[in-house]
Design a protein around this motif. Sequence first.
Motif, PDB file in Angstrom:
ATOM      1  N   SER A 189      -4.263   3.368  -2.923  1.00 14.32           N
ATOM      2  CA  SER A 189      -3.892   2.420  -3.977  1.00 14.32           C
ATOM      3  C   SER A 189      -2.816   1.446  -3.493  1.00 14.32           C
ATOM      4  O   SER A 189      -2.071   1.719  -2.561  1.00 14.32           O
ATOM      5  N   TRP A 190      -2.768   0.285  -4.154  1.00 20.67           N
ATOM      6  CA  TRP A 190      -1.786  -0.752  -3.872  1.00 20.67           C
ATOM      7  C   TRP A 190      -0.947  -0.995  -5.118  1.00 20.67           C
ATOM      8  O   TRP A 190      -1.438  -0.904  -6.247  1.00 20.67           O
ATOM      9  N   LYS A 191       0.314  -1.332  -4.918  1.00 17.36           N
ATOM     10  CA  LYS A 191       1.223  -1.561  -6.034  1.00 17.36           C
ATOM     11  C   LYS A 191       1.927  -2.900  -5.855  1.00 17.36           C
ATOM     12  O   LYS A 191       2.411  -3.211  -4.768  1.00 17.36           O
ATOM     13  N   LYS A 228       0.840  -1.186   0.000  1.00 13.22           N
ATOM     14  CA  LYS A 228       0.000   0.000   0.000  1.00 13.22           C
ATOM     15  C   LYS A 228       0.877   1.239   0.000  1.00 13.22           C
ATOM     16  O   LYS A 228       1.773   1.379   0.839  1.00 13.22           O
ATOM     17  N   LYS A 280      -1.892   7.002   0.388  1.00 14.99           N
ATOM     18  CA  LYS A 280      -2.827   6.756  -0.705  1.00 14.99           C
ATOM     19  C   LYS A 280      -3.655   5.511  -0.412  1.00 14.99           C
ATOM     20  O   LYS A 280      -3.334   4.717   0.458  1.00 14.99           O
TER      21      LYS A 280
END
Length: 472
Positions: free
Chosen positions: A187-189, A181, A185
């Motif tokens: 969002s996850w990458k 994570k 943010k």
Amino acid sequence: MRKKKDDNILEIPSIPNPFPELCCSPFASVLSSSLLPKATSRKKQVIKVYNEDDTSRALEVPSDITARGVCQLLILKNHYIDDHSWTLFEQLTHTGLGRAIEDHELVMEVQSNWVMEEENKLYFRKNYAKYEFFKNPLSFFPDHMMSFPSETSAAVSHSGMLQMFLSSSTYPEIHGYLHAKEQGKKSWKKLYFLLRRSGLYFSTKGTSKEPRHLQFFCEFSNSDMYMSLTGKKISGAPTNYGFCFKPNKSGGTRDLKQLCADDEQSRTCWMTAVRLLKYGMQLYQNYMQPYQGRSGCSPLNITPMRSISENSLVAMDFSGHRSRIIENPTEALSVAVEEGLAWRRRGCLRLNSHGSPIAMSDMAIHRSQSWFHHKISREEAQRLILQHGLVDGVFLVRDSQSNPKTFVLSLSHGLKIKHFQIVPLEDDGKLFYTLDDGHTRFTDLIQLVEFYQLNKGVLPCKLKHYCARIAL
């Protein structure tokens, strides 16, 4: 014995002076003060420990008590069998995180990291997977996630792998993809991570391990590792296999280093490797402590302890004029089975309030068994098994939600939880239960569970450890 300050508070009794006559003797003044026992003042505090149904018990304990000490206190108080799997579990309610507190950790230090506004809890439960990696490391560390030093031979033995993990000089490299994570943010990458003795890193260029492409992610000396208990609900993770690192004295969720694996095997590998990296030999000492003092024990191949009474039990035959010891194991097993079936036939009828016999199956005797959980969902069953540890053979039996007349056996095997439907069959006016379409039939669920505890049958493994809701 000191009186209890509260009915719900368990107080450790003080040790009486074994030589009271010295305290009142006229000659006591001539004795050296060094010869008298010194009274050590240990501060005491009250902690609250919870059960699975959120009932709790308050304990008054020394301020330097360890997690193992609290477990031993509850085992003695409640007369439980100490099979070395009892664990103190920390749950952070606000963030949906939890972890098994290591046996050597000081409970007061754990609680000192809690934020006052959060309703965090300590749970007392069994965790069969706590030290399972010492017994079977190969199943915890898949080959595709491990790299060994160049001087190490390709084939690493059972004990050799453990010695590498516990060594201060060498350490296997754990590598693979994880979802991370992004800070600040939602969002996850997905990144390629590497676990080394110096910490956890990720590659900024594919799967490259070159130093210039590796970026530091976190270290573990000043942080604790937690498992996500809520799956995707709170964090919005791409999978249900989340875990994170929380710095000690953390200010909140903004300081969490959150990660997510693609499957349970991957998460278990990462979390087990981090535990070994952080605690090293201390974990091994925790594992070995219950067995210390036993002669002839192999450190890496320990069998469960048997009591004196168990070792002295022998199979006997009383059918003739003289009793005899049954030395043939096959004959002893068949006699035991026949005796059990005879007992069950004698006990299958009971009298109701009017004095007429009723079938035991009508009384639903399985509801009194520790392994039976009445109306719990599939998700709740999986959560309970996960909390008890994903060791082969951990199981429970529950009512089926899709079909009210059937039951479900939920079983852990190969780091996965599988569900098998138990179907009732009626034949010639009698009710039976089966797991294999009627090929093997049982008069009740107790008989079914007992059979699969001894025989694998159609299951992937035998039933070994049951999930139970204990009472404090």
